[in-house]
Design an enzyme around this catalytic site. Structure first.
Site, PDB file in Angstrom:
ATOM      1  N   SER A  84       0.801  -1.233   0.000  1.00 47.50           N
ATOM      2  CA  SER A  84       0.000   0.000   0.000  1.00 47.50           C
ATOM      3  C   SER A  84       0.832   1.281   0.000  1.00 47.50           C
ATOM      4  CB  SER A  84      -0.950   0.021   1.202  1.00 47.50           C
ATOM      5  OG  SER A  84      -0.242   0.239   2.393  1.00 47.50           O
ATOM      6  N   LYS A  87       0.995   4.272   6.781  1.00 45.65           N
ATOM      7  CA  LYS A  87       0.342   5.188   5.837  1.00 45.65           C
ATOM      8  C   LYS A  87       0.972   6.570   5.960  1.00 45.65           C
ATOM      9  CE  LYS A  87      -2.775   2.005   4.889  1.00 45.65           C
ATOM     10  NZ  LYS A  87      -2.688   1.219   3.680  1.00 45.65           N
TER      11      LYS A  87
END
Length: 197
Positions: free
Chosen positions: A49, A92
């Site tokens: 991701s 993230k």
């Protein structure tokens, strides 16, 4: 007490060097334990991701939340929220902080914060995938909005299950890439990637 030689120099006791070496080793180990228990930790990246910034298998040095001060837009952070991914830590990037409004034009793939298009040289591709959060979205105070750099291969704050993340759910800020994971498809490590994020 060390004996004095005739020339005035002190003679070391037998075994003194070994004792000093052992003492230095014990102090070093204790310092490392305290550092990694309270100041920093090593976290592994799982999944793609954050490609191309981070690869699956990368090892990051993460400064614990209590020591990293204010979180800012652009910081790469580790978060864990019980309702998302079974509470497993995720890596993230902070896109917006409390009070800021995020909007995404999914046709052009551009992310806006407070009406300004973000310059995002770190993303793998433009943002075309919506995961269910309604935009524009104003981030509550004390929270952050997180997105992966691999925008169309990341489950992040666009998913209602994660949404805005309370800063108390942030484990810390990633500051250094210690060990690169194997580059996908190449089965080799890119050592040139080691360093600050």
């Amino acid at each position: 007490m060390p004996e004095e030689k005739k020339d005035g120099k002190k003679q070391e006791q037998p075994g003194r060097g070994l004792y000093d070496w052992a003492q230095a080793l014990v102090c070093s180990v204790l310092a490392a334990v305290v550092l990694f228990a309270f100041g920093a930790r090593v976290v592994g990246v799982s999944g793609g991701s954050m490609r191309e910034t981070l690869q699956n298998g990368d090892l990051l040095l993460v400064v614990n939340r209590a020591l990293c001060g204010e979180f800012e837009r652009g910081d790469v952070v580790i978060a864990a929220k019980a309702e998302f991914e079974s509470g497993e830590p995720i890596v993230k990037r902070i896109i917006a902080t409390g009070g800021e409004t995020v909007d995404i034009d999914f046709d052009s793939g551009v992310v806006y914060v407070d009406g300004q298009a973000l310059e995002e040289p770190y993303i793998r591709e433009a943002t075309y995938l919506s995961e269910g959060t309604e935009f524009p979205f104003t981030v509550p105070e004390g929270c952050v909005f997180l997105m992966g750099d691999n925008r169309n291969g990341s489950r992040d704050s666009r998913a209602p299950e994660l949404g805005a993340v309370d800063e108390r759910c942030l484990i810390g800020r990633a500051v250094f890439l210690l060990l690169p994971g194997e580059t996908e498809g190449l089965r080799m490590r890119e050592w040139s990637r080691v360093g600050t994020l």
